[in-house]
Design a protein around this motif. Structure first.
Motif, PDB file in Angstrom:
ATOM      1  N   ASP A 244       0.812  -1.218   0.000  1.00 26.85           N
ATOM      2  CA  ASP A 244       0.000   0.000   0.000  1.00 26.85           C
ATOM      3  C   ASP A 244       0.845   1.268   0.000  1.00 26.85           C
ATOM      4  O   ASP A 244       0.305   2.367   0.131  1.00 26.85           O
ATOM      5  N   GLY A 245       2.171   1.127  -0.059  1.00 21.48           N
ATOM      6  CA  GLY A 245       3.004   2.312  -0.270  1.00 21.48           C
ATOM      7  C   GLY A 245       3.870   2.749   0.889  1.00 21.48           C
ATOM      8  O   GLY A 245       4.634   3.707   0.753  1.00 21.48           O
ATOM      9  N   THR A 247       7.029   2.906   3.368  1.00 23.95           N
ATOM     10  CA  THR A 247       8.444   2.548   3.258  1.00 23.95           C
ATOM     11  C   THR A 247       8.892   1.973   4.597  1.00 23.95           C
ATOM     12  O   THR A 247       8.803   2.652   5.618  1.00 23.95           O
ATOM     13  N   CYS A 262      -1.683   3.547   7.189  1.00 22.24           N
ATOM     14  CA  CYS A 262      -0.703   4.562   6.780  1.00 22.24           C
ATOM     15  C   CYS A 262      -1.217   5.343   5.582  1.00 22.24           C
ATOM     16  O   CYS A 262      -1.749   4.770   4.634  1.00 22.24           O
ATOM     17  N   GLY A 263      -0.997   6.660   5.614  1.00 20.81           N
ATOM     18  CA  GLY A 263      -1.273   7.485   4.443  1.00 20.81           C
ATOM     19  C   GLY A 263      -0.141   7.335   3.431  1.00 20.81           C
ATOM     20  O   GLY A 263       0.722   6.477   3.560  1.00 20.81           O
ATOM     21  N   ARG A 264      -0.130   8.209   2.423  1.00 24.90           N
ATOM     22  CA  ARG A 264       0.919   8.153   1.397  1.00 24.90           C
ATOM     23  C   ARG A 264       2.260   8.544   1.965  1.00 24.90           C
ATOM     24  O   ARG A 264       2.349   9.415   2.824  1.00 24.90           O
ATOM     25  N   ASP A 265       3.305   7.911   1.473  1.00 28.47           N
ATOM     26  CA  ASP A 265       4.681   8.302   1.790  1.00 28.47           C
ATOM     27  C   ASP A 265       4.995   8.315   3.279  1.00 28.47           C
ATOM     28  O   ASP A 265       5.688   9.201   3.779  1.00 28.47           O
ATOM     29  N   ALA A 282      -0.329  11.217   5.927  1.00 32.08           N
ATOM     30  CA  ALA A 282       0.602  11.285   4.793  1.00 32.08           C
ATOM     31  C   ALA A 282       1.919  11.917   5.209  1.00 32.08           C
ATOM     32  O   ALA A 282       1.954  12.895   5.949  1.00 32.08           O
TER      33      ALA A 282
END
Ligand code: UD1
Ligand code: CA
Length: 451
Positions: A244-245, A247, A262-265, A282
């Motif tokens: 889902d993106g 890290t 988790c949001g983006r990044d 995010a």
């Protein structure tokens, strides 16, 4: 359908006072995982057969909608299923699960049920080393019976297809099959596995289904196996987060004991533990060795290494840590800085306020743009009761200050370093409580007396 979860076994090899099925995997008892999987199948009945650990097991699951059958003494898996029989609906099939096999996927169980139809179905796997398991004995491809390791001949032990223990059986037949079981075998137990031969004799069809992965059928008998399944579970969670993106610095060094959204990044460094419900907005980054329990973190916030955050709501673009502790009831608005060795409890801190070093802020309402100096302590506890401190917008709290609650610092007030504040500090003024500084003229240091 009916689901029966066998969970009466002793778990001797755990060497623990805690009943085996209550040992946690990803923060929840083994049995909780099995119950949750069973619930996804929407059965009419879920019956847990318990015995060892007795009421402790039952009390750990107070939710309604579970049936409980006590098995005492524990005379084998067949005897265990017999105890559940009065709770089962004879018109629908019965799925048998084990309380110590936590990672079976609901999809696998659904396909087992489909394969059974009106007959029976066994979940089996081929193992390189089948030692210890019941073997599936076939003749011209058709399943004939199951033989336990301890009762098997050398030729039977050479079979690699094993019984995982998970099976679907036609409930209406169980009464006669189970009451017909004998314990004339190596372990003097009533084996559930013997119902397979009974089904064959009654010309009931028996299918075998394999799971997507062999680990779905692994059970926990020892601490080593518990740790192995924990890592397997966590690897699955890590893979999902990355898909889902998120890290992850090292997918092998993250533990999620609950849910992590988790949001983006979002990026997460090594050795972080997430408990309960955690949501990271995010662009949030979490440094190494942090523990977050029931925390919501808004977008753009940076959490430096070695922080412990619990029941806290953190605004956007904050900077937390390293070595910060946020305790239950903490709410931070945006761009708040909480630095090293700062503890915050049951407090609301408004936008852009800072406590950068060595402070305790408890039961406090802090306005916006406040600066809390190093060594500041809110003395919120008088030994009997807790009291609140209020620090209004733009106040400046000098270092090494004690605020003896209940007390209020007015808007824009300044407290001189070292102040022990016992009365409210008026807005805009400088308040200081400290002995006046003096220099003694002509003072000399003592010198060592010569003998
Ligand atoms: C059982 C199967 C074996 C299979 C293996 C898979 C039988 C006779 N054998 O063997 O074919 O390969 O599981 O792991 O069924 N339990 C009770 N009451 C009892 C005994 C057991 O509730 O009296 C429960 C246990 O808590 C456990 C499950 O049944 O959840 C299996 O018991 P266990 O002793 O581990 O069975 P195995 O001998 O390993
Ligand atoms: Ca076992």
């Amino acid at each position: 359908m009916n689901v029966v979860i066998l969970a009466a076994g002793l778990g001797k090899r755990m060497h623990s006072d805690l009943p085996k099925v209550l040992h946690p995997l990803a923060g929840r008892p083994l049995l909780a995982h099995v119950i949750a999987t069973a619930q996804r199948l929407k059965p009419g009945v879920i019956c847990v057969v318990y015995g060892h650990g007795g009421e402790r097991v039952r009390e750990a699951f107070p939710q309604p909608g579970l049936a409980w059958a006590k098995q005492e003494p524990q005379l084998g898996t067949g005897h265990a299923l017999l105890q559940a029989l009065p709770h089962l609906n004879p018109k629908v099939p019965t799925l048998v699960l084990y309380g110590d096999v936590p990672l079976t996927r609901a999809e696998t169980l659904a396909s087992l049920c489909r394969a059974a139809g009106k007959g029976a179905a066994l979940l089996t796997v081929e193992l390189d080393d089948p030692y210890g398991y019941g073997r599936i004995i076939r003749s011209r491809g058709a399943i004939k019976r199951i033989v336990e390791e301890k009762d098997a001949t050398k030729a039977e032990r050479a079979v690699h297809e094993i019984n995982t223990g998970i099976m679907v059986l036609p409930t209406a037949r169980l009464k006669s099959w189970l009451s017909g079981l004998s314990n004339r075998n190596a372990q003097k137990e009533y084996y559930l596995t013997d119902v397979v031969a009974a089904a064959v004799a009654d010309k009931v069809s028996i299918q075998a289904v394999q799971p997507g992965a062999a680990w779905e059928t692994l059970g926990v008998n020892s601490k080593a196996q518990l740790a192995e399944l924990e890592r397997r579970f966590q690897a699955g969670v890590a893979a999902e987060l990355m898909r889902d993106g998120a890290t992850l610095a090292d997918p092998a060094r993250i533990d999620v004991r609950g849910s992590l959204v988790c949001g983006r990044d979002v990026s997460i460094d090594v050795n972080c533990v997430f408990e309960g419900e955690v949501a990271l907005g995010a662009g949030v980054s979490v440094g190494a060795n942090c523990v977050l329990k029931n925390v919501r973190v808004a977008a753009g916030t940076r959490i430096e290494p070695f922080c412990h955050l619990e029941d806290a709501d953190i605004g956007a673009r904050c900077r937390i840590g390293p070595y910060a502790r946020l305790r239950p009831g903490t709410t931070l608005a945006e761009e708040v800085h909480i630095g090293n060795f700062v503890e915050v409890k049951a407090s609301q801190i408004a936008a852009r306020s800072k406590a950068n070093h060595l402070a305790y802020v408890g039961d406090t309402t802090v306005g916006r743009d406040v600066n809390i100096g190093a060594g500041t302590i809110t003395c919120n506890y008088d030994g009997a009761n807790k009291h609140r401190t209020v620090i209004e917008d733009e106040a400046f709290i000098g270092s090494d200050t004690q605020l003896v609650a209940p007390v209020r610092v007015g808007r824009g007030a300044t407290l001189g370093a070292g102040t022990t504040l016992t009365k409210d500090a008026p807005a805009g003024g400088l308040t200081v409580s400290r002995a006046k500084q003096v220099t003694i003229p002509g003072w000399k240091r003592p010198v060592k007396i010569k003998k």
